[in-house]
Design a protein around this motif. Structure first.
Motif, PDB file in Angstrom:
ATOM      1  N   GLY A  61       0.983  -1.468  -0.098  1.00 28.86           N
ATOM      2  CA  GLY A  61       0.218   0.213   0.363  1.00 28.86           C
ATOM      3  C   GLY A  61       0.924   1.411   0.253  1.00 28.86           C
ATOM      4  N   LYS A  64       3.844   1.547  -4.322  1.00 29.42           N
ATOM      5  CA  LYS A  64       4.990   1.532  -5.760  1.00 29.42           C
ATOM      6  C   LYS A  64       3.862   0.661  -7.199  1.00 29.42           C
ATOM      7  N   SER A  65       2.938   0.117  -7.159  1.00 27.07           N
ATOM      8  CA  SER A  65       2.217  -0.077  -8.479  1.00 27.07           C
ATOM      9  C   SER A  65       1.157   1.173  -9.112  1.00 27.07           C
ATOM     10  N   THR A  66       0.658   1.956  -7.944  1.00 27.29           N
ATOM     11  CA  THR A  66       0.590   3.161  -8.787  1.00 27.29           C
ATOM     12  C   THR A  66       1.723   4.158  -9.412  1.00 27.29           C
TER      13      THR A  66
END
Ligand SMILES: Nc1ncnc2c1ncn2[C@@H]1O[C@H](COP(=O)(O)OP(=O)(O)OP(=O)(O)O)[C@@H](O)[C@H]1O
Ligand SMILES: [Mg+2]
Length: 414
Positions: A61, A64-66
């Motif tokens: 959360g 990183k993926s964002t």
């Protein structure tokens, strides 16, 4: 040359709360949807140079993926800008760009065309994509019959075969089996040698360290630190170990509080029986851990020096005394245990109140959480005070060896 230029990027998500259901809610929130804003990235700036492999690390959360999705342009920043030069191929979470009703083969064509290849180009690369995925037998089956590992093999094979300038990869390698993981890592090393630019997200710090030139550590949507992989990963591990230590201690404290609140005599005595027993003629009042700088600490780097300090109270004079200690993994495997008798240490003339120190020169344990047993008993084993797993500590290590202890070793390859 900078290929990815991220400037003061913020990303806001609006989380819609459940609908207003009651008449009262409908009246109160009339015209207004119940919603909450969440800032997944806050003023993030970074530059990724051509030919570099950069890792994004951080807790679940942390954003990183964002950040990776923004680089892929499947979503856009709320504020700030991202400039990208070159053809991007990405491997985001499983499923993106794939259709389960179509076969593996059909998906290769669809996915590669989304990544910018013409039909002719795909025809040429088809064989090497299938070969790398090792899915020859299954390539004409619908994707819905694939396991998540097979799915990943296909996605990875497509992503690396479309000849991108920039490859963005989110934590997907972990889905594959170990032999395919190795193959992927070798392929990434090869792409790196060819001068490709790679941004990779992973929780496998070891892989990140060997693969990345630089690492960016995100926490709560902000960059905490970036730079040399080893330095940043070490600091991140430090931070995580500290947090884990705090978490573990909090959990224990909470458990203690809960059992106190319940104040259920039966339960308490059961707990006592399970984790602590003995006649308490000698009582162990507490255990503290210290590092070689004499700081009280509950997380250590593997191989570090540790001092255990046990305080005792002697309520009734006894001459027949053995002090003991044991270290266990969190799932109850004994890593090491010893006592003053085994070590031929004479315990004589104890005062009514005192301290026992156990110094371990080198804490040769692998990364993980450990529980400590402490005990004082007679030579025949009769317990004065025996406490199991009441205290804990953490070990961190940037070496990913396995087992229950670290054996000093050397490799000789001839
Ligand atoms: N589409 C979305 N809508 C609402 N919130 C989102 C959305 N995508 C991500 N978030 C939130 O943004 C935060 C960052 O998420 P992100 O997926 O970037 O984390 P991460 O660092 O990749 O974590 P992980 O290690 O678990 O993959 C999380 O709190 C998440 O709940
Ligand atoms: Mg993620």
């Amino acid at each position: 040359m900078v290929l990815i230029d991220v400037k003061n990027v913020t990303k806001k998500f609006v989380l819609k709360k459940e609908k207003n259901v009651t008449l009262k809610e409908k009246l109160i929130y009339r015209g207004k949807e119940k919603s909450e804003e969440f800032w997944a990235l806050k003023d993030v700036s970074c530059q990724i140079e051509a030919g570099k492999t950069v890792g994004l690390i951080g807790k679940n959360g942390s954003g990183k993926s964002t950040l990776l999705k923004l680089m892929t342009r499947i979503m856009y920043p709320t504020n700030g800008s991202i400039k990208i030069q070159g053809r991007v191929s990405s491997l985001l979470e499983l499923g993106a760009g794939f259709h389960t009703d179509f076969t593996g083969m059909e998906n290769i064509y669809m996915n590669a065309s989304i990544l910018g290849l013409t039909k002719k180009e795909i025809d040429q690369k088809l064989q090497s994509i299938i070969e790398f995925s090792e899915l020859e037998e299954f390539i004409n089956n619908p994707l819905r019959s694939y396991s998540s590992g097979m799915y990943m093999r296909l996605a990875f094979s497509v992503a690396i075969n479309v000849n991108p300038d920039i490859l963005l990869i989110d934590e997907v390698l972990s889905v594959g089996d170990t032999s395919f993981q190795k193959k992927c890592i070798n392929k990434l090393k090869e792409l790196k040698r060819q001068g490709k630019t790679i941004v990779i997200v992973s929780h496998d710090n070891h892989t990140m360290e060997i693969l990345c030139d630089e690492v960016i550590w995100l926490n709560k949507g902000k960059i905490v630190k970036s730079g040399n992989s080893k330095v940043v990963i070490n600091e991140y591990l430090d931070f995580m170990a500290e947090e884990d230590g705090i978490r573990l201690n909090n959990q224990k404290q909470q458990q203690n509080d809960e059992s106190e609140i319940e104040n259920d005599e039966v339960q308490l005595s059961n707990e006592e029986e399970k984790n602590r027993w003995g006649n308490r003629e000698i009582e162990l009042t507490n255990l503290k851990l210290y590092n070689d700088k004499a700081q009280e600490i509950y997380y250590f780097t593997s191989g570090e020096k540790v001092r255990f300090k046990i305080n005792y109270l002697m309520h009734k004079n006894n001459e027949d005394v053995v002090f003991g200690i044991a270290i266990n993994t969190i799932d109850g495997i004994k890593c090491y245990g010893t006592n003053t008798e085994i070590d031929n240490i004479k315990v004589e003339k104890l005062s009514s109140k005192g301290t026992v120190y156990i110094d371990i020169d080198s804490l040769n344990l692998i990364e993980g959480s450990y529980l400590i047993d402490i005990a004082v008993h007679k030579l025949d084993g009769t317990a004065y005070d025996y406490q199991v797993g009441k205290y804990s500590f953490q070990v961190k290590s940037n070496v990913h060896d396995v087992g229950i202890c670290k054996l000093k070793h050397e490799w000789i390859i001839q």
